[in-house]
Design a protein around this motif. Structure first.
Motif, PDB file in Angstrom:
ATOM      1  N   ILE A 104      46.020  16.038   0.144  1.00 54.99           N
ATOM      2  CA  ILE A 104      45.258  14.728  -0.272  1.00 54.99           C
ATOM      3  C   ILE A 104      45.187  14.607  -1.759  1.00 54.99           C
ATOM      4  O   ILE A 104      44.265  15.295  -2.193  1.00 54.99           O
ATOM      5  CB  ILE A 104      44.000  14.163   0.351  1.00 54.99           C
ATOM      6  N   GLN A 105      46.172  14.183  -2.573  1.00 56.06           N
ATOM      7  CA  GLN A 105      45.986  14.070  -3.896  1.00 56.06           C
ATOM      8  C   GLN A 105      45.125  12.802  -4.304  1.00 56.06           C
ATOM      9  O   GLN A 105      45.629  11.694  -4.351  1.00 56.06           O
ATOM     10  CB  GLN A 105      47.296  14.006  -4.513  1.00 56.06           C
ATOM     11  N   LEU A 106      44.082  13.234  -4.821  1.00 52.11           N
ATOM     12  CA  LEU A 106      43.315  12.105  -5.403  1.00 52.11           C
ATOM     13  C   LEU A 106      43.250  12.038  -6.768  1.00 52.11           C
ATOM     14  O   LEU A 106      43.352  12.797  -7.705  1.00 52.11           O
ATOM     15  CB  LEU A 106      41.735  12.263  -4.881  1.00 52.11           C
ATOM     16  N   LYS A 107      43.635  10.639  -7.281  1.00 49.89           N
ATOM     17  CA  LYS A 107      43.238  10.204  -8.690  1.00 49.89           C
ATOM     18  C   LYS A 107      42.229   9.566  -8.899  1.00 49.89           C
ATOM     19  O   LYS A 107      42.022   8.401  -8.851  1.00 49.89           O
ATOM     20  CB  LYS A 107      44.552   9.115  -8.996  1.00 49.89           C
ATOM     21  N   PHE A 108      41.253  10.359  -9.247  1.00 52.02           N
ATOM     22  CA  PHE A 108      39.983   9.661  -9.588  1.00 52.02           C
ATOM     23  C   PHE A 108      39.873   8.864 -10.827  1.00 52.02           C
ATOM     24  O   PHE A 108      40.525   9.317 -11.850  1.00 52.02           O
ATOM     25  CB  PHE A 108      38.842  10.802  -9.769  1.00 52.02           C
ATOM     26  N   GLN A 109      39.357   7.886 -10.785  1.00 55.58           N
ATOM     27  CA  GLN A 109      38.846   7.144 -12.044  1.00 55.58           C
ATOM     28  C   GLN A 109      37.710   6.394 -11.975  1.00 55.58           C
ATOM     29  O   GLN A 109      37.414   6.037 -10.881  1.00 55.58           O
ATOM     30  CB  GLN A 109      40.398   6.218 -12.429  1.00 55.58           C
ATOM     31  N   GLN A 110      37.294   6.079 -12.997  1.00 53.36           N
ATOM     32  CA  GLN A 110      35.879   5.280 -13.060  1.00 53.36           C
ATOM     33  C   GLN A 110      36.243   3.825 -12.949  1.00 53.36           C
ATOM     34  O   GLN A 110      36.945   3.205 -13.749  1.00 53.36           O
ATOM     35  CB  GLN A 110      35.209   5.444 -14.402  1.00 53.36           C
ATOM     36  N   THR A 111      35.859   3.435 -11.733  1.00 46.26           N
ATOM     37  CA  THR A 111      36.242   1.968 -11.589  1.00 46.26           C
ATOM     38  C   THR A 111      35.422   1.053 -11.070  1.00 46.26           C
ATOM     39  O   THR A 111      34.363   1.411 -10.390  1.00 46.26           O
ATOM     40  CB  THR A 111      37.436   1.790 -10.728  1.00 46.26           C
ATOM     41  N   SER A 112      35.345  -0.217 -11.011  1.00 43.30           N
ATOM     42  CA  SER A 112      34.579  -1.189 -10.565  1.00 43.30           C
ATOM     43  C   SER A 112      34.712  -1.464  -9.011  1.00 43.30           C
ATOM     44  O   SER A 112      35.959  -1.381  -8.854  1.00 43.30           O
ATOM     45  CB  SER A 112      34.254  -2.531 -11.243  1.00 43.30           C
ATOM     46  N   PRO A 113      33.821  -1.610  -8.083  1.00 45.28           N
ATOM     47  CA  PRO A 113      34.165  -1.632  -6.868  1.00 45.28           C
ATOM     48  C   PRO A 113      34.830  -2.954  -6.781  1.00 45.28           C
ATOM     49  O   PRO A 113      35.747  -3.004  -5.883  1.00 45.28           O
ATOM     50  CB  PRO A 113      32.720  -1.658  -6.090  1.00 45.28           C
ATOM     51  N   GLN A 114      34.396  -4.029  -7.303  1.00 41.80           N
ATOM     52  CA  GLN A 114      35.155  -5.213  -7.237  1.00 41.80           C
ATOM     53  C   GLN A 114      36.663  -5.026  -7.499  1.00 41.80           C
ATOM     54  O   GLN A 114      37.582  -5.444  -6.825  1.00 41.80           O
ATOM     55  CB  GLN A 114      34.848  -6.229  -8.341  1.00 41.80           C
ATOM     56  N   ALA A 115      37.288  -4.054  -8.401  1.00 35.03           N
ATOM     57  CA  ALA A 115      38.702  -3.746  -8.269  1.00 35.03           C
ATOM     58  C   ALA A 115      39.245  -3.180  -7.363  1.00 35.03           C
ATOM     59  O   ALA A 115      40.295  -3.913  -6.635  1.00 35.03           O
ATOM     60  CB  ALA A 115      38.759  -2.885  -9.623  1.00 35.03           C
ATOM     61  N   ILE A 116      38.660  -2.386  -6.556  1.00 35.66           N
ATOM     62  CA  ILE A 116      38.925  -1.821  -5.363  1.00 35.66           C
ATOM     63  C   ILE A 116      39.066  -3.069  -4.195  1.00 35.66           C
ATOM     64  O   ILE A 116      40.023  -3.169  -3.585  1.00 35.66           O
ATOM     65  CB  ILE A 116      38.052  -0.933  -4.700  1.00 35.66           C
ATOM     66  N   ILE A 117      38.154  -3.927  -4.290  1.00 34.36           N
ATOM     67  CA  ILE A 117      37.876  -4.811  -3.031  1.00 34.36           C
ATOM     68  C   ILE A 117      39.234  -6.062  -3.609  1.00 34.36           C
ATOM     69  O   ILE A 117      39.745  -6.454  -2.488  1.00 34.36           O
ATOM     70  CB  ILE A 117      36.562  -5.514  -3.043  1.00 34.36           C
ATOM     71  N   ASP A 118      39.297  -6.156  -4.740  1.00 34.60           N
ATOM     72  CA  ASP A 118      40.447  -7.329  -4.831  1.00 34.60           C
ATOM     73  C   ASP A 118      41.728  -6.530  -4.459  1.00 34.60           C
ATOM     74  O   ASP A 118      42.441  -7.351  -3.933  1.00 34.60           O
ATOM     75  CB  ASP A 118      40.368  -7.299  -6.539  1.00 34.60           C
ATOM     76  N   TYR A 119      41.977  -5.522  -4.759  1.00 34.84           N
ATOM     77  CA  TYR A 119      43.199  -4.964  -4.405  1.00 34.84           C
ATOM     78  C   TYR A 119      43.545  -4.861  -2.980  1.00 34.84           C
ATOM     79  O   TYR A 119      44.529  -5.415  -2.413  1.00 34.84           O
ATOM     80  CB  TYR A 119      43.053  -3.416  -4.938  1.00 34.84           C
ATOM     81  N   ASP A 141      26.302  -9.164  -7.625  1.00 35.98           N
ATOM     82  CA  ASP A 141      26.780  -8.782  -9.015  1.00 35.98           C
ATOM     83  C   ASP A 141      26.285  -7.655  -9.541  1.00 35.98           C
ATOM     84  O   ASP A 141      25.431  -6.837  -9.281  1.00 35.98           O
ATOM     85  CB  ASP A 141      25.940  -9.823  -9.838  1.00 35.98           C
ATOM     86  N   GLY A 142      26.946  -6.945 -10.755  1.00 37.01           N
ATOM     87  CA  GLY A 142      26.696  -6.098 -11.505  1.00 37.01           C
ATOM     88  C   GLY A 142      26.497  -4.607 -10.615  1.00 37.01           C
ATOM     89  O   GLY A 142      25.598  -3.739 -10.877  1.00 37.01           O
ATOM     90  N   LEU A 143      27.494  -4.431  -9.643  1.00 36.03           N
ATOM     91  CA  LEU A 143      27.653  -3.143  -8.954  1.00 36.03           C
ATOM     92  C   LEU A 143      27.806  -2.012  -9.800  1.00 36.03           C
ATOM     93  O   LEU A 143      28.698  -2.263 -11.045  1.00 36.03           O
ATOM     94  CB  LEU A 143      28.654  -3.123  -7.936  1.00 36.03           C
ATOM     95  N   PRO A 144      27.257  -0.961  -9.847  1.00 39.27           N
ATOM     96  CA  PRO A 144      27.803   0.389 -10.632  1.00 39.27           C
ATOM     97  C   PRO A 144      29.048   0.631 -10.416  1.00 39.27           C
ATOM     98  O   PRO A 144      29.724   0.507  -9.188  1.00 39.27           O
ATOM     99  CB  PRO A 144      26.696   1.371 -10.299  1.00 39.27           C
ATOM    100  N   LYS A 145      29.702   1.525 -11.412  1.00 38.22           N
ATOM    101  CA  LYS A 145      30.889   1.878 -11.303  1.00 38.22           C
ATOM    102  C   LYS A 145      30.954   3.006 -10.423  1.00 38.22           C
ATOM    103  O   LYS A 145      29.987   3.635 -10.022  1.00 38.22           O
ATOM    104  CB  LYS A 145      31.670   2.333 -12.646  1.00 38.22           C
ATOM    105  N   VAL A 146      32.180   3.324  -9.712  1.00 35.63           N
ATOM    106  CA  VAL A 146      32.503   4.497  -8.728  1.00 35.63           C
ATOM    107  C   VAL A 146      33.268   5.407  -9.305  1.00 35.63           C
ATOM    108  O   VAL A 146      34.339   4.832 -10.089  1.00 35.63           O
ATOM    109  CB  VAL A 146      32.726   4.290  -7.290  1.00 35.63           C
ATOM    110  N   ASN A 147      33.318   6.552  -9.185  1.00 29.74           N
ATOM    111  CA  ASN A 147      34.388   7.499  -9.579  1.00 29.74           C
ATOM    112  C   ASN A 147      35.323   7.472  -8.294  1.00 29.74           C
ATOM    113  O   ASN A 147      35.028   8.458  -7.500  1.00 29.74           O
ATOM    114  CB  ASN A 147      33.750   8.905  -9.841  1.00 29.74           C
ATOM    115  N   ALA A 148      36.313   6.936  -8.152  1.00 26.80           N
ATOM    116  CA  ALA A 148      37.106   6.969  -6.926  1.00 26.80           C
ATOM    117  C   ALA A 148      38.551   6.781  -7.356  1.00 26.80           C
ATOM    118  O   ALA A 148      39.102   6.523  -8.269  1.00 26.80           O
ATOM    119  CB  ALA A 148      36.608   5.725  -6.143  1.00 26.80           C
ATOM    120  N   ASP A 149      39.438   7.198  -6.175  1.00 31.39           N
ATOM    121  CA  ASP A 149      40.750   6.853  -5.956  1.00 31.39           C
ATOM    122  C   ASP A 149      40.772   5.445  -5.533  1.00 31.39           C
ATOM    123  O   ASP A 149      40.842   5.257  -4.418  1.00 31.39           O
ATOM    124  CB  ASP A 149      41.482   7.886  -5.160  1.00 31.39           C
TER     125      ASP A 149
END
Ligand code: ADP
Length: 261
Positions: A104-119, A141-149
């Motif tokens: 499992i190749q994970l590409k971690f990046q600091q991202t807002s949960p909203q970006a993942i949800i929109d995707y 509103d204002g959810l903290p960022k996650v370090n996620a693929d």
């Protein structure tokens, strides 16, 4: 003496046996790897023509090439459902090859949960539209960022959402919530569909498991949730489900968030 010799012979035979076994295992791994690579190539290659079919069907559905009569519309909807199903299966096979080989190749990046949800939302929008299902978004509103693929986490949400759509009635609704709980960002997908019997709940994330009646009615591979579990756990997250027959299901995943420095 003969006893020692006998032991030495036995040891040699055992060693030879081990060498043969080792060779066989190596051969087996090579074959297994070849099979896995083949599966990865095939599932990847299948995605392009399926996407093309879906695009053509969308042109028909949008009446860009003229009106369809009732029968044609019915056939077109069937084809849309089947091509969505095909796409889900190929995408699961593709991901499975990574999970199987422990790659499992994970590409971690600091991202807002909203970006993942929109995707994820953009991927299933049309699927929901086809069944006239509304997806209610309740993202704090204002959810903290996650370090996620982003792609893998979105894949999990797409799986939750496409299952929810599949097991819900037409004209129903689905709720997607995102909030902070116990130092994690928790995202849940709730449907008001058929629900899952208690006795199956603990096996729902097992590879190839499907509720027996769904296996007959809906097809599928029973891989989506198992791969989702692998993806979330590889990111130190949690995944779980709550469900009641006749009331619907709620699938959760939670990822640790990044604390402000
Ligand atoms: P697949 O959908 O390819 O069969 P999944 O791993 O995604 O594989 O799901 C496994 C099984 O869990 C499904 O076959 C179905 O029986 C059950 N299931 C998953 N999501 C839902 C849902 N939202 N409502 C009811 N049953 C579900």
């Amino acid at each position: 003496n003969s006893n020692t010799e006998e032991k030495a012979v036995v040891k040699t035979v055992k060693d030879i046996g081990s060498v043969i076994l080792l060779k066989n295992i190596t051969r087996f791994h090579e074959l297994d790897e070849a099979k896995t690579n083949f599966m990865a190539t095939i599932s990847h290659e299948l995605k392009t023509p399926i996407a093309a079919i879906k695009m053509s069907l969308k042109l028909l559905a949008d009446k860009r090439v003229g009106d369809l009569n009732e029968e044609q519309d019915y056939l077109m909807r069937n084809m849309q459902e089947d091509s969505d199903r095909l796409l889900k299966i190929t995408s699961e096979l593709l991901e499975l090859t990574q999970v199987e080989t422990g790659k499992i190749q994970l590409k971690f990046q600091q991202t807002s949960p909203q970006a993942i949800i929109d995707y994820a939302f953009n991927t299933v929008r049309f699927l929901a539209l086809q069944k006239n299902i509304r997806i209610d978004m309740q993202v704090d509103d204002g959810l903290p960022k996650v370090n996620a693929d982003v792609e893998k986490t979105a894949w999990v949400l797409v799986n939750f959402l496409s299952n929810a759509i599949r097991y819900s009635a037409e004209h129903s609704s689905i709720e997607l919530k995102a909030t902070v709980k116990q130092k994690m960002v928790e995202i849940s997908v709730r449907d008001f569909g058929k629900g899952i019997e208690d006795k199956y709940l603990e096996r729902i994330f097992d590879r190839y498991f499907q509720v027996p009646t769904d296996l007959k009615e809906k097809g599928g591979t029973g891989l989506g949730l198992a791969i989702s579990k692998d993806f979330i756990e590889a990111q130190n997250g949690k995944i779980w489900v709550e469900s009641a027959i006749g009331e619907g299901s709620k699938f959760y995943c939670a990822l640790p968030f990044i604390h402000d420095i």
